[in-house]
Every structure is written in C-alpha cells, then in structure tokens.
Design a protein around this motif. Structure first.
Motif, PDB file in Angstrom:
ATOM      1  N   GLY A  27       2.595  -9.660  -4.685  1.00  0.00           N
ATOM      2  CA  GLY A  27       1.418 -10.469  -4.964  1.00  0.00           C
ATOM      3  C   GLY A  27       0.131  -9.691  -4.988  1.00  0.00           C
ATOM      4  O   GLY A  27      -0.933 -10.211  -4.609  1.00  0.00           O
ATOM      5  N   CYS A  28       0.185  -8.433  -5.441  1.00  0.00           N
ATOM      6  CA  CYS A  28      -1.017  -7.608  -5.494  1.00  0.00           C
ATOM      7  C   CYS A  28      -0.800  -6.493  -6.507  1.00  0.00           C
ATOM      8  O   CYS A  28       0.302  -6.307  -7.035  1.00  0.00           O
ATOM      9  CB  CYS A  28      -1.340  -7.020  -4.123  1.00  0.00           C
ATOM     10  N   THR A  29      -1.859  -5.735  -6.761  1.00  0.00           N
ATOM     11  CA  THR A  29      -1.743  -4.556  -7.598  1.00  0.00           C
ATOM     12  C   THR A  29      -1.166  -3.414  -6.776  1.00  0.00           C
ATOM     13  O   THR A  29      -1.641  -3.125  -5.682  1.00  0.00           O
ATOM     14  CB  THR A  29      -3.120  -4.136  -8.150  1.00  0.00           C
ATOM     15  N   MET A  30      -0.119  -2.782  -7.289  1.00  0.00           N
ATOM     16  CA  MET A  30       0.502  -1.654  -6.602  1.00  0.00           C
ATOM     17  C   MET A  30       0.403  -0.397  -7.453  1.00  0.00           C
ATOM     18  O   MET A  30       0.399  -0.463  -8.680  1.00  0.00           O
ATOM     19  CB  MET A  30       1.970  -1.954  -6.296  1.00  0.00           C
ATOM     20  N   PRO A  85       1.530  -3.443   0.714  1.00  0.00           N
ATOM     21  CA  PRO A  85       0.600  -4.158  -0.156  1.00  0.00           C
ATOM     22  C   PRO A  85      -0.833  -3.742   0.179  1.00  0.00           C
ATOM     23  O   PRO A  85      -1.147  -3.408   1.323  1.00  0.00           O
ATOM     24  CB  PRO A  85       0.846  -5.631   0.186  1.00  0.00           C
ATOM     25  N   LYS A  86      -1.692  -3.767  -0.813  1.00  0.00           N
ATOM     26  CA  LYS A  86      -3.099  -3.398  -0.617  1.00  0.00           C
ATOM     27  C   LYS A  86      -4.007  -4.449  -1.258  1.00  0.00           C
ATOM     28  O   LYS A  86      -3.644  -5.103  -2.225  1.00  0.00           O
ATOM     29  CB  LYS A  86      -3.379  -2.028  -1.233  1.00  0.00           C
ATOM     30  N   GLY A  87      -5.205  -4.574  -0.681  1.00  0.00           N
ATOM     31  CA  GLY A  87      -6.229  -5.418  -1.273  1.00  0.00           C
ATOM     32  C   GLY A  87      -6.063  -6.905  -1.058  1.00  0.00           C
ATOM     33  O   GLY A  87      -6.732  -7.714  -1.708  1.00  0.00           O
ATOM     34  N   LEU A  88      -5.206  -7.309  -0.128  1.00  0.00           N
ATOM     35  CA  LEU A  88      -4.964  -8.737   0.096  1.00  0.00           C
ATOM     36  C   LEU A  88      -5.910  -9.347   1.121  1.00  0.00           C
ATOM     37  O   LEU A  88      -6.092 -10.564   1.162  1.00  0.00           O
ATOM     38  CB  LEU A  88      -3.511  -8.945   0.551  1.00  0.00           C
ATOM     39  N   LYS A 115       4.786 -12.866   5.661  1.00  0.00           N
ATOM     40  CA  LYS A 115       6.042 -13.077   4.942  1.00  0.00           C
ATOM     41  C   LYS A 115       5.890 -13.290   3.441  1.00  0.00           C
ATOM     42  O   LYS A 115       6.846 -13.058   2.689  1.00  0.00           O
ATOM     43  CB  LYS A 115       6.810 -14.244   5.565  1.00  0.00           C
ATOM     44  N   ASN A 116       4.737 -13.702   2.984  1.00  0.00           N
ATOM     45  CA  ASN A 116       4.563 -13.936   1.550  1.00  0.00           C
ATOM     46  C   ASN A 116       4.304 -12.661   0.763  1.00  0.00           C
ATOM     47  O   ASN A 116       4.504 -12.634  -0.458  1.00  0.00           O
ATOM     48  CB  ASN A 116       3.416 -14.920   1.312  1.00  0.00           C
ATOM     49  N   ASN A 117       3.845 -11.619   1.432  1.00  0.00           N
ATOM     50  CA  ASN A 117       3.460 -10.396   0.725  1.00  0.00           C
ATOM     51  C   ASN A 117       4.133  -9.130   1.236  1.00  0.00           C
ATOM     52  O   ASN A 117       4.390  -8.212   0.454  1.00  0.00           O
ATOM     53  CB  ASN A 117       1.946 -10.198   0.801  1.00  0.00           C
TER      54      ASN A 117
END
Length: 280
Positions: A27-30, A85-88, A115-117
């Motif tokens: 759910g983010c840009t990787m 994940p980054k930027g959340l 748990k969602n990300n």
C-alpha cells in the motif's frame, strides 16, 4: 505493473539501476535496486535477491557492498528491495530504529496498526519476484537469495518456508533465532502479538529448520568473530537445530570482522560465486 526508473549508472560494463513502483501488497511506493550485467541484453540470466538489515534502504547494498564487479563476472542479476514500507506515517513507525520504518523483518504482521501494510514476506514472495520475472530478462525459476542481519533472517526464512523457490541461500551475520533475542522479541511482539499466541516459530529460522525436509537445501551462514551484535544473532542455535532435520550448514567464522559493510564487501564475491553454482 508499471516501473519508474529513478537512476541508472554504468558499472563494470552493466547498469546499476533503481526503480520504484506502487505496491499493492504494502500500500505504498516501494523502491528496489537492480544490477543488470551487460550480458542481459543478449540472454536470460539468473537472479540473486539481496535483503538488507535494520535501518537500511535499497541504497546501502548498492553503494557499500561492492557486489557489481562479481555479479558482472558471474553473469547474474542482483535485485535488492527496501527493508519496509515507507511514507505511510503509521503512528509509532519512526519512534525507534529497530521497529517500524527500516525494520520490516520480512514477515506478515498480524497486529494493528501494522497488519495492513507490514507484509514484507508477501511482498517479496508474491509481488517482487513476479515483477522481476515480467520486467527483466531472467531465467525462469533460477533464483537464489542472500542477506545481512535482519535481511539474513529474511533470506533464511523465505528459503525455508518456500521449499524449491530458491536454489540456494546464504546469510551474513543473520538473526538466526529472533524468538530469543532483544531485536526479535521487540519486533515479533509488535508485529505478531505475544509469543503464546503469535506463532513466532513460523518466522524463526531456528524453529523452521527443525521441520524442513524437502527438497535438499544447504544453509551458508557467514559470521564475523568481532561482531558487536553477536549476542543478538545466535548462529550456534541454528547450526545445532539443523542437525535434527539433517539440513547441512556451511558455517564460516571470519576472524576479526564486525557487523559492517566492510565485512560484507570482503566476502560478497565468495557468496555470489557460491550461488552461481546452483543457478544454471
């Protein structure tokens, strides 16, 4: 799935690139690095995945390991993703260096708000490998995995939990038994819940290896004797546990080396050459 090329630099005849993409799993840009030897323009090449450790991004390995020379010589593509994940801006994700941002531990979180990300395991096994297979000139199913520290833990559990997915596995100074060390206990408690209910053993290489029986898999563990974090790593626990299931282990102890990328750069060529033996 669209890739955005962020950078490309020629090195040892090939190209060291960095890409970004929108991850449905996380759910983010990787971002991830991709070293592509010149031979990839003419033929399909095998892939080695590298997983980095705590606090790292995709850039640490690219800039410090010196792997490109050996990847060019052995004609292998090297893919190295970011570590979380980054930027959340999840509450609490940046409060400490050993949990949250930069510390995904290559598992699937089951606890709120993670748990969602925080599903780095699914990201690598289901999304990243598929992305690489579809966008690069790779040999189908000819892939190995290696990593350092938290990433060594990740490499080991991904190989042990997915028999046959990777042809070989190696790890520099891996967190071998996270269920019993401070780094692992903190991460597992936060991401998975209490040990009694969180199924920690399914994310612990020392526990997983006890049940591994197919197909044949050798573990290559590399450890510096002057590692300042050796009390966190417990390689002897993994070596001993491997005996119960007959999983062979190469355990190399490097006299005087610590936990740094100076250590990794000293032996990364040996690891890449080791993996190439299994990649045809």
């Amino acid at each position: 799935m669209a890739l955005t090329e962020i950078s490309a630099n020629k090195i040892f005849g090939g190209l060291q690139k960095v890409f970004s993409h929108e991850s449905k799993t996380l759910g983010c840009t990787m971002k991830f690095g991709a070293y592509i030897p010149s031979q990839a323009s003419e033929k399909q090449l095998p892939v080695i995945y590298w997983l980095s450790g705590l606090t790292c991004s995709e850039s640490n390995f690219i800039e410090k390991a010196g792997a490109q020379r050996y990847a060019a010589e052995q004609e292998v593509i090297i893919i190295n993703p970011d570590t979380s994940p980054k930027g959340l801006n999840i509450p609490g994700d940046s409060e400490s260096w050993d949990f949250g941002v930069g510390a995904g531990f290559y598992l699937n979180a089951t606890q709120d708000p993670w748990k969602n990300n925080y599903k780095m395991y699914d990201y690598i096994v289901s999304e990243l490998i598929d992305l690489v297979n579809k966008n690069f000139n790779v040999l189908p199913a000819q892939q190995s995995i290696m990593g350092h520290s938290m990433g060594g833990h990740g490499a080991l559990i991904l190989a042990l939990k997915n028999p046959g997915l990777f042809k070989s596995v190696s790890a520099f100074a891996p967190i071998c038994n996270p269920s019993v060390c401070p780094w692992g206990i903190k991460a597992f408690t936060g991401y998975l819940g209490p040990k009694e209910t969180g199924n920690w053993e399914q994310w612990d290489a020392t526990e997983l290896v006890k049940k591994y029986n197919r197909p044949p898999l050798e573990l290559f563990i590399d450890q510096g004797t002057s590692d300042q974090f050796l009390f966190q790593l417990n390689p002897e626990n993994l070596v001993e546990a491997s005996k119960s299931s007959g999983v062979p282990v190469i355990y190399k102890q490097r006299d005087g080396y610590n936990h740094s990328y100076f250590y990794i750069a000293s032996f990364i060529g040996e690891h890449i050459k080791y993996h190439k033996k299994y990649l045809v």
